[in-house]
Enzyme design. Structure first.
Site, PDB file in Angstrom:
ATOM      1  CE  LYS A 173      -1.736   3.153   2.855  1.00 47.95           C
ATOM      2  NZ  LYS A 173      -1.930   4.226   1.899  1.00 47.95           N
ATOM      3  N   GLY A 226       7.002   5.967   7.791  1.00 50.70           N
ATOM      4  CA  GLY A 226       6.056   7.072   7.880  1.00 50.70           C
ATOM      5  C   GLY A 226       6.241   7.816   9.184  1.00 50.70           C
ATOM      6  N   GLY A 231       3.164   5.076  12.941  1.00 51.98           N
ATOM      7  CA  GLY A 231       4.043   3.939  13.227  1.00 51.98           C
ATOM      8  C   GLY A 231       3.753   3.317  14.577  1.00 51.98           C
ATOM      9  CD  GLU A 248      14.010   2.709   9.539  1.00 50.65           C
ATOM     10  OE1 GLU A 248      14.654   1.711   9.860  1.00 50.65           O
ATOM     11  OE2 GLU A 248      14.235   3.851  10.004  1.00 50.65           O
ATOM     12  CB  CYS A 282      12.902  10.535   7.560  1.00 52.81           C
ATOM     13  SG  CYS A 282      13.665   9.460   6.359  1.00 52.81           S
ATOM     14  CD  GLU A 381       9.904  14.088  10.781  1.00 49.65           C
ATOM     15  OE1 GLU A 381       8.880  13.420  10.969  1.00 49.65           O
ATOM     16  OE2 GLU A 381      10.933  13.644  10.234  1.00 49.65           O
TER      17      GLU A 381
END
Ligand code: NDP
Length: 479
Positions: A173, A226, A231, A248, A282, A381
């Site tokens: 996906k 993501g 996550g 991750e 990231c 972030e």
């Protein structure tokens, strides 16, 4: 009516009642394509097909796997300009960045084509007389692959290629924002000689498609890239049913610049690491931790460089920074710029929404100075072209600040001192350390991943990918 690009389920492309207009962030009047959104029944069928195909595919020969992965890698490399253009059009990376990412995806498939031939095990004598021990790796089973929007072809490649290489079947996906590159990979795989059901593409929303993949008992493992928020939800659901998982997630990557750094190298590392790919990496260097002696010269030089950068249509000649991926992400970036100002940071450059000839999500790169590491702008972030400078007294304080974060993906230092470079490599609390290099930008044949809130589970890429995509068997033989 635009043609609909269908999901790839049990060896066939299948359109859906629901579809998604894939919008070009550089020009919102440009629809890249209409892509099917999978229904629950579609996902059910994809999982069933992958589960049925698993036994046979896990028995396929290394030569078969090699040839299929090599075919995919060769085709991606041969079409890297076209695929890079598609990537730039749907995600907003500049054309050279898009072509670079497409090439990387091709190289990843070719790397894992080779790995299919190189899988080894151990043969040991037992501690008991007459007994032999074999330690081998077998396919994990049927894996769910869930990817983010910011690397629409490389991240799918670095999960799909090892999954197939080690004999797993796949239900994939992609992010709803970028189905184009995912569909292109599926189309190539559909012509690669893979048996029916081994690879399935189900495009659509995380809340429908992702949820079903994560909770279905026939999915033996989930590999996810993501945000931390998604996550951790997925990790909890996998743990509840004892499925293997690999996460991750985000980063708040520091780039330390010491007084003894080569100023040109430091400025290039900072500008490339923080702002290229619109800061939507990231591994982006969002915290620039700079010692006092070089601070002012460094800030002036970074601003000088930023003034010369062209923010425009990702496909236009000479663009250095493309648009933000969508309105939602742009709003998040602007919110963080306001938060930083309210926290007392000084906006030294940029930070405004920009108008261009086409209607898109353009943001001038933003640089903050006079920031404290504890501020939200330095702890959360942003995922946009926004970076902040934190002043440090000396190397020791810079190292402390670099590690003072909940994340631990990539950590960089610019210095000409061997002593500090060595010490930093040994003491940076991150999965990847860069010396005189941007924190973003990694090789495809070595492990990728982080520590703390950035990652969970075994590393991706290189031969370390086998840790997630295989399970170990220990066999004892007597006689
Ligand atoms: P999200 O976490 O929002 O989405 C990632 C994927 O998960 C998408 O495919 C999404 O689908 C899907 N998803 C969302 N909700 C669920 C759910 N409930 N169950 C299953 N799947 C779900 O991340 P973004 O796509 O917004 O990507 C940006 C983030 O990714 C940033 O935080 C960035 O740091 C991180 N990232 C980390 C990397 C790393 O390797 N460490 C590399 C690249 C990005 P949908 O598209 O429908 O929302």
């Amino acid at each position: 009516m635009m043609q609909q690009f269908g999901n790839y389920i049990a060896g066939e492309f299948r359109t859906s009642v629901d579809s998604n207009s894939n919008i070009n962030p550089s020009d919102t009047s440009d629809i890249v394509g209409q892509y099917a959104r999978a229904t629950e029944q579609d996902v059910e069928d994809a999982i069933a097909a992958a589960a049925i195909a698993q036994d046979q595919w896990s028995q396929s020969t290394p030569q078969q796997r090699h040839d299929i992965l090599d075919f995919v890698g060769n085709e991606i490399l041969a079409r890297k300009e076209e695929l890079g253009r598609l990537l730039a059009r749907e995600e907003g990376k500049t054309l050279p960045e898009g072509i670079g990412e497409a090439a990387r995806a091709g190289q990843i498939f070719k790397f894992f084509a080779g790995e299919a031939l190189r899988l080894t095990g151990d043969h040991l004598a037992s501690v008991r007389p007459g007994v032999e021990v074999d330690v081998t790796r077998e396919a994990l089973g049927t894996v769910g692959i869930i990817t983010p929007w910011n690397f629409p072809i490389a991240i799918p490649a670095w999960k799909i290629a090892p999954a197939l290489c080690y004999g797993n079947t796949v239900v994939f996906k992609p992010a709803d924002l970028v189905p184009g590159c995912a569909w292109a990979i599926a189309e190539i795989l559909s012509r690669s000689g893979l048996p029916t059901g081994v690879f399935n593409l189900v495009m659509g929303r995380g809340s429908v498609v992702g949820e079903k993949i994560v909770t279905d008992r026939r999915i033996d493992g989930v590999t996810f890239t993501g945000s931390v928020a998604t996550g951790s939800q997925i990790a909890a659901k996998c743990a509840a049913r004892m499925a293997k998982f690999q996460m991750e997630m985000g980063g708040k990557n520091p780039l330390v610049v010491l007084d003894d750094a080569d100023l040109d190298i430091a400025v290039d590392c900072a500008v490339n690491g923080a702002f290229f790919s619109t800061g939507q990496r990231c591994t982006a260097s969002s915290r620039l931790i700079v010692t006092e002696g070089i601070h002012d010269r460094f800030v002036d030089a970074v601003i000088g460089k930023l003034q010369g950068l062209k923010v425009d249509d990702a496909l236009a000649e000479g663009t250095h920074i493309g648009p933000v991926v969508d309105e939602r992400q742009l709003t998040q970036d602007l919110d963080y710029i306001n938060i930083a100002k309210a926290e007392g940071a000084t906006l030294a450059f940029g930070g405004d929404r920009l108008e261009r000839s086409k209607d898109g999500f353009y943001l001038q790169p933003a640089l903050f100075t006079e920031t404290e590491n504890g501020m939200r702008i330095n702890q959360e972030e942003v995922f946009g072209p926004v970076a902040s400078v934190v002043k440090a007294k000396d190397y020791e304080q810079a190292l402390y600040l670099a590690n003072d974060t909940e994340f631990g993906l990539s950590s960089g230092i610019c210095t000409t001192s061997l002593k500090y470079a060595r010490h930093y490599k040994a003491n940076a609390k991150a999965g990847m350390v860069m010396v005189n290099l941007p924190t973003a930008g990694v090789d495809y044949h070595v492990p990728f991943g982080g520590r703390k809130g950035s990652s969970f589970g075994s590393r991706e890429q290189g031969r370390y990918a086998a840790e997630f995509f295989t399970t170990v068997k220990t066999a004892y033989t007597f006689g």
